[in-house]
Design a protein around this motif. Structure first.
Motif, PDB file in Angstrom:
ATOM      1  N   LEU A  19       0.770  -1.390   0.018  1.00 28.29           N
ATOM      2  CA  LEU A  19       0.277   0.232   0.003  1.00 28.29           C
ATOM      3  C   LEU A  19       0.610   0.777  -0.240  1.00 28.29           C
ATOM      4  O   LEU A  19       1.449   1.030   0.925  1.00 28.29           O
ATOM      5  CB  LEU A  19      -1.179  -0.068   1.233  1.00 28.29           C
ATOM      6  N   LEU A  20      -0.106   1.705  -1.148  1.00 27.34           N
ATOM      7  CA  LEU A  20       1.692   3.402  -0.830  1.00 27.34           C
ATOM      8  C   LEU A  20       0.222   4.906  -1.210  1.00 27.34           C
ATOM      9  O   LEU A  20      -0.477   4.520  -1.633  1.00 27.34           O
ATOM     10  CB  LEU A  20       2.053   2.969  -1.947  1.00 27.34           C
ATOM     11  N   LEU A  21       0.464   4.877   0.267  1.00 28.79           N
ATOM     12  CA  LEU A  21      -0.107   6.653   0.139  1.00 28.79           C
ATOM     13  C   LEU A  21       0.367   7.908   0.371  1.00 28.79           C
ATOM     14  O   LEU A  21       1.499   8.353   1.303  1.00 28.79           O
ATOM     15  CB  LEU A  21      -0.755   6.291   2.302  1.00 28.79           C
ATOM     16  N   PHE A  22       0.048   8.395  -0.681  1.00 25.30           N
ATOM     17  CA  PHE A  22       0.663  10.139  -0.693  1.00 25.30           C
ATOM     18  C   PHE A  22       0.082  11.485  -0.302  1.00 25.30           C
ATOM     19  O   PHE A  22      -1.040  11.361  -0.662  1.00 25.30           O
ATOM     20  CB  PHE A  22       1.092  10.389  -2.471  1.00 25.30           C
ATOM     21  N   ASP A  23       0.498  12.188   0.050  1.00 22.57           N
ATOM     22  CA  ASP A  23       0.436  13.282   0.828  1.00 22.57           C
ATOM     23  C   ASP A  23      -0.644  13.873   0.200  1.00 22.57           C
ATOM     24  O   ASP A  23      -1.761  13.900   0.669  1.00 22.57           O
ATOM     25  CB  ASP A  23       0.297  14.285  -0.093  1.00 22.57           C
ATOM     26  N   TYR A  25      -4.257  14.528   2.939  1.00 23.36           N
ATOM     27  CA  TYR A  25      -4.250  15.840   3.845  1.00 23.36           C
ATOM     28  C   TYR A  25      -5.976  15.405   4.132  1.00 23.36           C
ATOM     29  O   TYR A  25      -5.600  15.589   4.759  1.00 23.36           O
ATOM     30  CB  TYR A  25      -4.553  16.129   2.112  1.00 23.36           C
ATOM     31  N   GLN A  26      -6.696  14.695   3.268  1.00 23.57           N
ATOM     32  CA  GLN A  26      -8.411  14.826   3.716  1.00 23.57           C
ATOM     33  C   GLN A  26      -8.487  13.047   3.016  1.00 23.57           C
ATOM     34  O   GLN A  26      -7.633  12.957   2.139  1.00 23.57           O
ATOM     35  CB  GLN A  26      -9.415  15.577   3.510  1.00 23.57           C
ATOM     36  N   GLY A  27      -9.485  12.717   3.285  1.00 23.14           N
ATOM     37  CA  GLY A  27     -10.298  11.879   3.063  1.00 23.14           C
ATOM     38  C   GLY A  27     -10.499  10.067   3.682  1.00 23.14           C
ATOM     39  O   GLY A  27      -9.605  10.355   5.002  1.00 23.14           O
ATOM     40  N   GLU A  28     -11.465   9.434   3.464  1.00 26.57           N
ATOM     41  CA  GLU A  28     -11.577   8.122   4.254  1.00 26.57           C
ATOM     42  C   GLU A  28     -10.098   7.239   3.681  1.00 26.57           C
ATOM     43  O   GLU A  28     -10.463   6.425   2.858  1.00 26.57           O
ATOM     44  CB  GLU A  28     -12.814   7.775   3.714  1.00 26.57           C
ATOM     45  N   LEU A  29      -9.210   6.972   4.520  1.00 31.33           N
ATOM     46  CA  LEU A  29      -8.856   5.921   4.549  1.00 31.33           C
ATOM     47  C   LEU A  29      -9.216   4.738   4.291  1.00 31.33           C
ATOM     48  O   LEU A  29      -9.889   3.705   6.412  1.00 31.33           O
ATOM     49  CB  LEU A  29      -7.568   5.768   5.026  1.00 31.33           C
ATOM     50  N   HIS A  30      -9.404   2.899   3.801  1.00 36.81           N
ATOM     51  CA  HIS A  30      -9.341   2.012   3.792  1.00 36.81           C
ATOM     52  C   HIS A  30      -8.260   0.851   3.499  1.00 36.81           C
ATOM     53  O   HIS A  30      -7.743   0.743   2.374  1.00 36.81           O
ATOM     54  CB  HIS A  30     -10.655   1.285   2.586  1.00 36.81           C
ATOM     55  N   LEU A  31      -7.983   0.166   4.766  1.00 35.76           N
ATOM     56  CA  LEU A  31      -6.219   0.575   4.251  1.00 35.76           C
ATOM     57  C   LEU A  31      -6.669  -1.435   5.029  1.00 35.76           C
ATOM     58  O   LEU A  31      -7.098  -1.662   5.276  1.00 35.76           O
ATOM     59  CB  LEU A  31      -5.196   0.694   5.382  1.00 35.76           C
ATOM     60  N   GLN A  33      -4.870  -4.412   5.812  1.00 35.70           N
ATOM     61  CA  GLN A  33      -4.071  -4.650   7.248  1.00 35.70           C
ATOM     62  C   GLN A  33      -3.237  -5.561   6.735  1.00 35.70           C
ATOM     63  O   GLN A  33      -2.600  -5.734   7.968  1.00 35.70           O
ATOM     64  CB  GLN A  33      -5.392  -4.979   8.320  1.00 35.70           C
ATOM     65  N   GLU A  34      -3.452  -6.310   5.589  1.00 37.49           N
ATOM     66  CA  GLU A  34      -2.461  -7.663   5.737  1.00 37.49           C
ATOM     67  C   GLU A  34      -1.250  -7.256   4.483  1.00 37.49           C
ATOM     68  O   GLU A  34       0.112  -7.995   4.467  1.00 37.49           O
ATOM     69  CB  GLU A  34      -3.175  -9.022   5.312  1.00 37.49           C
ATOM     70  N   LYS A  35      -1.432  -5.806   4.183  1.00 35.63           N
ATOM     71  CA  LYS A  35      -0.303  -5.111   3.188  1.00 35.63           C
ATOM     72  C   LYS A  35       0.676  -3.702   4.007  1.00 35.63           C
ATOM     73  O   LYS A  35      -0.257  -3.367   4.280  1.00 35.63           O
ATOM     74  CB  LYS A  35      -1.017  -4.616   1.573  1.00 35.63           C
ATOM     75  N   PRO A  36       2.027  -3.826   4.162  1.00 36.72           N
ATOM     76  CA  PRO A  36       2.852  -2.890   4.203  1.00 36.72           C
ATOM     77  C   PRO A  36       2.059  -1.840   3.476  1.00 36.72           C
ATOM     78  O   PRO A  36       2.001  -1.897   2.595  1.00 36.72           O
ATOM     79  CB  PRO A  36       3.928  -3.916   4.154  1.00 36.72           C
ATOM     80  N   HIS A  57      -3.957   3.953  11.952  1.00 35.54           N
ATOM     81  CA  HIS A  57      -3.421   2.433  12.468  1.00 35.54           C
ATOM     82  C   HIS A  57      -3.332   1.194  11.683  1.00 35.54           C
ATOM     83  O   HIS A  57      -4.249   0.807  10.788  1.00 35.54           O
ATOM     84  CB  HIS A  57      -4.784   1.864  13.580  1.00 35.54           C
ATOM     85  N   HIS A  58      -1.914   0.553  12.031  1.00 33.45           N
ATOM     86  CA  HIS A  58      -1.806  -0.389  10.524  1.00 33.45           C
ATOM     87  C   HIS A  58      -0.916  -1.309  11.710  1.00 33.45           C
ATOM     88  O   HIS A  58       0.411  -0.646  12.064  1.00 33.45           O
ATOM     89  CB  HIS A  58      -1.286   0.055   9.825  1.00 33.45           C
ATOM     90  N   PRO A  59      -0.615  -2.189  11.393  1.00 32.62           N
ATOM     91  CA  PRO A  59       0.680  -3.372  11.857  1.00 32.62           C
ATOM     92  C   PRO A  59       2.038  -2.625  11.426  1.00 32.62           C
ATOM     93  O   PRO A  59       2.945  -3.474  11.521  1.00 32.62           O
ATOM     94  CB  PRO A  59      -0.050  -4.430  12.127  1.00 32.62           C
ATOM     95  N   GLN A  60       1.737  -2.460  10.084  1.00 36.63           N
ATOM     96  CA  GLN A  60       3.246  -2.540   9.635  1.00 36.63           C
ATOM     97  C   GLN A  60       2.988  -1.178   8.598  1.00 36.63           C
ATOM     98  O   GLN A  60       3.194  -0.393   7.260  1.00 36.63           O
ATOM     99  CB  GLN A  60       3.534  -3.755   8.192  1.00 36.63           C
ATOM    100  N   ILE A  61       4.101  -0.131   9.263  1.00 33.46           N
ATOM    101  CA  ILE A  61       4.120   0.758   8.686  1.00 33.46           C
ATOM    102  C   ILE A  61       5.234   1.907   8.735  1.00 33.46           C
ATOM    103  O   ILE A  61       5.722   2.269   9.623  1.00 33.46           O
ATOM    104  CB  ILE A  61       2.494   2.086   9.219  1.00 33.46           C
TER     105      ILE A  61
END
Length: 222
Positions: A19-23, A25-31, A33-36, A57-61
């Motif tokens: 999972l790659l999260l860029f910049d 600022y706002q918005g809903e995050l649905h992550l 949890q099994e992918k770094p 909240h994520h186990p591997q960030i």
């Protein structure tokens, strides 16, 4: 590849194993949890950096931050014109025409570009020397991209009025790209309608993702 336009310049890219999260600022995050999760911040401006990223909240960030941010977090701090190997990601940085850096990420045999504020910022009324600097620096930086890009998050800001396509057209002409995700919207989703009416300089036939609302997800084949 699953790509979510969160808001403004924030986007989430989900690959098979990352999972790659860029910049953000706002918005809903649905992550998943099994992918770094790798969190990128191009610079410290409020519309690209939300300190709440450190409450995710994520186990591997892993945090990959421009060194324009204060060095007080457990993170990798990156400088411009450098290449970093972080786990199985190869990350190169470009010089922004505003502040901080842009990112070019190689992972899972994919190449993903996020501009941050690297853009051809041409503003009517600004000193001509400033506008020349913007043009020259932007072209210099995107011309340094020597490989095809699968997904490019490119600034398209209609506040520039008649000049809002300068950066996009230059990028399309210079960098072979499969998909373009326009960013830096500030909620101006009418930008997509304008783009559909434009005759873009698009020799590599990049597909422009039609962003129409916050938290919009696209599933693309790369």
């Amino acid at each position: 590849m699953k790509v979510t336009h969160l808001y403004h310049s924030g986007c989430l890219v989900e690959l098979d194993n990352h999972l790659l999260l860029f910049d953000y600022y706002q918005g809903e995050l649905h992550l998943n949890q099994e992918k770094p999760l790798y969190v990128f911040v191009s610079h410290r401006h409020y519309d690209h950096y939300n300190p709440n990223i450190f409450k995710i909240h994520h186990p591997q960030i892993t945090y990959i931050l421009s060194n324009t941010l204060r060095h007080k977090y457990d993170a990798y701090y990156v400088d411009i014109h450098q290449t970093y190997q972080i786990d199985d990601l190869s990350i190169s940085t470009l010089l922004s025409t505003d502040e901080g850096c842009a990112f070019l990420v190689h992972v899972e045999n994919q190449t993903i570009y996020h501009a941050g504020d690297l853009h051809w910022w041409h503003w009517e009324g600004e000193p001509e020397q400033d506008n020349i600097y913007q043009k020259q620096t932007y072209l210099q930086e995107i011309c340094s991209i020597k490989e095809p890009v699968d997904l490019a998050c490119v600034v398209v800001d209609i506040r520039q009025e008649k000049d809002y396509l300068l950066g996009l057209n230059a990028f399309l002409k210079q960098v072979p790209t499969k998909y373009i995700l326009p960013i830096h919207y500030f909620g101006h989703y009418e930008t997509t309608k304008l783009l559909l009416q434009e005759h873009l300089n698009n020799p590599y036939h990049a597909q422009i993702l039609p962003v129409t609302h916050q938290n919009q997800t696209f599933e693309i084949l790369v």
